[in-house]
Design a protein around this motif. Structure first.
Motif, mmCIF file in Angstrom:
data_model
loop_
_atom_site.group_PDB
_atom_site.id
_atom_site.type_symbol
_atom_site.label_atom_id
_atom_site.label_comp_id
_atom_site.label_asym_id
_atom_site.label_seq_id
_atom_site.Cartn_x
_atom_site.Cartn_y
_atom_site.Cartn_z
ATOM 1 N N GLU A 59 -5.465 14.972 -47.317
ATOM 2 C CA GLU A 59 -4.542 13.847 -47.432
ATOM 3 C C GLU A 59 -3.886 13.484 -46.091
ATOM 4 O OE1 GLU A 59 -2.498 14.103 -51.854
ATOM 5 O OE2 GLU A 59 -1.683 15.354 -50.268
ATOM 6 N N TYR A 60 -3.875 12.193 -45.804
ATOM 7 C CA TYR A 60 -3.070 11.693 -44.684
ATOM 8 C C TYR A 60 -1.695 11.374 -45.247
ATOM 9 C CZ TYR A 60 -7.361 10.908 -42.002
ATOM 10 O OH TYR A 60 -8.545 11.058 -41.318
ATOM 11 N N HIS A 61 -0.671 11.941 -44.616
ATOM 12 C CA HIS A 61 0.693 11.635 -45.049
ATOM 13 C C HIS A 61 1.309 10.609 -44.113
ATOM 14 C CE1 HIS A 61 1.424 14.938 -48.021
ATOM 15 N NE2 HIS A 61 0.299 15.343 -47.444
ATOM 16 N N SER B 83 -2.679 9.089 -48.482
ATOM 17 C CA SER B 83 -3.949 8.380 -48.572
ATOM 18 C C SER B 83 -5.073 9.323 -48.199
ATOM 19 C CB SER B 83 -3.924 7.200 -47.595
ATOM 20 O OG SER B 83 -5.185 6.572 -47.528
ATOM 21 N N THR B 84 -6.242 9.092 -48.768
ATOM 22 C CA THR B 84 -7.388 9.901 -48.349
ATOM 23 C C THR B 84 -8.228 9.144 -47.318
ATOM 24 O OG1 THR B 84 -8.639 9.079 -50.232
ATOM 25 C CG2 THR B 84 -7.570 11.219 -50.487
ATOM 26 N N LYS C 110 -5.987 2.836 -48.536
ATOM 27 C CA LYS C 110 -5.405 2.748 -49.872
ATOM 28 C C LYS C 110 -4.299 3.803 -49.975
ATOM 29 C CE LYS C 110 -7.004 2.356 -54.645
ATOM 30 N NZ LYS C 110 -6.087 3.233 -55.358
ATOM 31 N N TRP C 111 -3.069 3.367 -50.165
ATOM 32 C CA TRP C 111 -1.928 4.281 -50.145
ATOM 33 C C TRP C 111 -1.370 4.503 -51.531
ATOM 34 C CZ3 TRP C 111 -0.991 7.063 -45.951
ATOM 35 C CH2 TRP C 111 -1.540 6.606 -44.731
ATOM 36 N N ASN C 112 -0.983 5.730 -51.762
ATOM 37 C CA ASN C 112 -0.382 6.113 -53.019
ATOM 38 C C ASN C 112 1.116 6.347 -52.745
ATOM 39 O OD1 ASN C 112 0.124 7.228 -55.469
ATOM 40 N ND2 ASN C 112 -1.099 9.092 -55.133
ATOM 41 N N TRP D 182 -1.219 10.836 -35.655
ATOM 42 C CA TRP D 182 -1.264 11.793 -36.765
ATOM 43 C C TRP D 182 -1.435 13.199 -36.240
ATOM 44 C CZ3 TRP D 182 -2.014 7.125 -39.288
ATOM 45 C CH2 TRP D 182 -1.496 7.070 -40.581
ATOM 46 N N ASN D 183 -0.649 14.118 -36.724
ATOM 47 C CA ASN D 183 -0.847 15.536 -36.404
ATOM 48 C C ASN D 183 -1.942 16.106 -37.290
ATOM 49 O OD1 ASN D 183 0.983 16.146 -34.320
ATOM 50 N ND2 ASN D 183 2.692 16.423 -35.747
ATOM 51 N N GLY D 184 -2.886 16.793 -36.656
ATOM 52 C CA GLY D 184 -3.893 17.548 -37.414
ATOM 53 C C GLY D 184 -4.950 16.729 -38.110
ATOM 54 N N ALA D 185 -5.101 15.461 -37.756
ATOM 55 C CA ALA D 185 -6.122 14.638 -38.411
ATOM 56 C C ALA D 185 -7.513 15.075 -37.955
ATOM 57 C CB ALA D 185 -5.901 13.168 -38.075
ATOM 58 N N PRO D 186 -8.504 14.911 -38.822
ATOM 59 C CA PRO D 186 -9.868 15.317 -38.450
ATOM 60 C C PRO D 186 -10.493 14.305 -37.496
ATOM 61 C CG PRO D 186 -9.838 14.405 -40.671
ATOM 62 C CD PRO D 186 -8.427 14.380 -40.192
#
Ligand code: FRU
Length: 483
Positions: free
Chosen positions: A32-34, A56-57, A61-63, A270-274
């Motif tokens: 998950e991206y926060h 969001s994954t 698209k955001w939840n 983003w911290n730690g994003a792939p």
């Protein structure tokens, strides 16, 4: 306020209701991206700052999730970051899952002081507990904010970048446990120092295997298009000091801007994003403090830019950063139309799109400047008035953006310009995303970006794409993707 949807974008993040400004606390964990964000839970103007939250994954698209950190006893939660504490350095972890630790500026609205505080989550960022020992960093300052923390692997320590806003300095602190912080060094004043410095970010990018450090400094005002914007420095960081490269252009005091439009602010990564191949992912608040509180949406106010990949590149011996829209956005394309030269000639050197109820599409085109005489222009008309133009001028080798909205104040009216470096026989590519309330233009694979919000009314919108002569017919394909 009644919530009206007329300007609500499809592909861009907006809060369901109320006010939003800076993106905050962005981290990636467990697929998950926060995205947290400066949020007023009680109104559509700035105030009662708290952290809203969405996940969001795919970054598109955001939840929407409940407010994560709320203003308490008049102490607001200003901008900051969040990390996954993999080694439980803070001791906040429980069980097998790492704690998520948020690091933010606590702003006491009564006294005006700004301190750094932390809060932790043991449920993947869904709920946070404020640390009892807050604040963790206090220098008795009223202009000391926006901590961005990251893990520095070589020395197994946390590093925090912070802005001394009115002094135009960035400070670097280190910590082993996220609670005790030691000042290591300072950077600045440098570059643009007219407005306050806010939301700094220090991160790496790679070019052909070589790692460089980038320091992003957001400018409250005085940026290239007027008002808020972002300048960046590229250099070296040894775990303690950041030193900007001394290129020839830097000696002449040239500033590196990341975006040439009016509406890209407070961007951090983003911290730690792939992220692949030494790139990073970020987004910014699509707004400008000059008019942020007055833009004409109802029930909600403010939006984020498209998430973008940051790519390090070299131009005439100098490092520069390109930005590209994240690829996942293309998963939302509903239909694609390719227009070829001869079709264009048949439609009289002018493409007119009037079926734009949705007003969410991407236009991509490529051309050789040597085949253009005069100019090439993309234009948005609302109720038959021109509200946005992107023009390439052959004689000056410039792209000019013009935005006009007579319902909004003077600072909203804007002309923006970039001159391409010597590229007479190199083809030029443009990708333009229009999503109801914004136009993001990426030129030459994102070497130049213009981000601007627009507010076309009554759904009476037309698009024109035209050239002064037969240049359109000589263009390579033009692609229109509807989302
Ligand atoms: C930037 C900013 C930050 C601050 C926040 C308050 O837009 O002014 O410096 O933390 O917004 O909402």
């Amino acid at each position: 306020d009644e919530i009206k949807e007329e300007f609500r974008p499809k592909l861009h993040f907006t809060p369901e209701k109320n006010w939003v400004n800076d993106p905050n606390g962005m981290f990636y964990y467990d697929g998950e991206y926060h995205l947290f964000y400066q949020y007023n839970p009680y109104g559509t103007k700035w105030g009662h700052m708290s952290w809203g939250h969405a996940v969001s994954t795919d970054l598109i698209k955001w939840n929407h999730l409940p407010v994560a950190l709320e203003e308490e006893n008049g102490v607001m939660i200003f901008s900051g970051s969040a990390v996954v504490d993999w080694n439980n350095s803070s001791g906040f972890g429980s069980g097998s899952k790492p704690a998520i630790v948020a690091i933010y500026t606590s702003y006491d609205a009564k006294t005006g002081f700004q301190h750094q505080s932390i809060a932790y989550s043991n449920d993947k960022g869904r709920t946070f507990t404020k640390y009892k020992g807050n604040p963790v960093l206090n220098i008795d300052s009223k202009e000391f904010r926006d901590p961005k923390v990251f893990w520095y692997e070589p020395e197994q320590k946390w590093i925090m970048t912070l802005a001394l806003s009115t002094e135009h300095k960035i400070q670097f602190y280190s910590s082993k446990n996220l609670k005790d912080w030691n000042l290591m060094s300072e950077f600045g004043p440098k570059g643009v120092i007219t407005g306050v410095w806010e939301c700094p970010d220090l991160f790496t990018l790679k070019y052909k295997g070589k790692t460089k450090w980038v320091l992003g400094v957001n400018l409250g005002s005085g940026s290239i298009a007027g008002g808020s914007g972002l300048q960046y420095f590229i250099g070296e960081f040894d775990g303690k000091n950041f030193v900007a490269d001394q290129s020839a252009s830097e000696k002449s005091n040239e500033v590196n801007y990341i975006d040439y439009g009016k509406d890209f602010y407070a961007a951090v990564t983003w911290n730690g994003a792939p992220d692949k191949k030494g790139t990073k992912t970020w987004l910014g608040w699509m707004n400008n403090w000059q008019y942020a509180n007055d833009i004409p949406t109802n029930g909600w106010r403010g939006s984020m830019s498209l998430p973008r990949k940051l790519i390090l590149d070299k131009e005439q011996g100098k490092y520069i950063i390109r930005q590209e829209a994240v690829q996942s956005v293309e998963n939302y394309i509903k239909s694609k139309t390719k227009l070829k030269g001869e079709t264009l000639a048949r439609i009289n050197q002018k493409i007119e799109e009037t079926d734009l109820k949705e007003l969410t599409f991407e236009m991509a085109y490529e051309f050789e400047p040597s085949k253009i005489s005069g100019h090439l222009e993309f234009e948005i008309l609302n109720n038959d008035k021109s509200i946005f133009q992107l023009t390439f001028n052959k004689s000056t080798n410039e792209f000019v953006v013009k935005r006009v909205d007579n319902n909004l104040k003077d600072e909203f009216q804007s002309t923006q310009k970039i001159t391409l470096s010597n590229n007479a026989d190199k083809s030029i590519n443009v990708r333009l995303f229009l999503d109801k309330n914004s136009v993001e233009v990426f030129i030459n694979d994102g070497r130049y970006v213009f981000t601007n919000v627009i507010f076309p009314k009554d759904f009476n919108t037309k698009i024109h794409f035209s050239s002064t002569d037969d240049s359109l017919s000589k263009m390579k394909a033009i692609t229109i993707s509807k989302y």
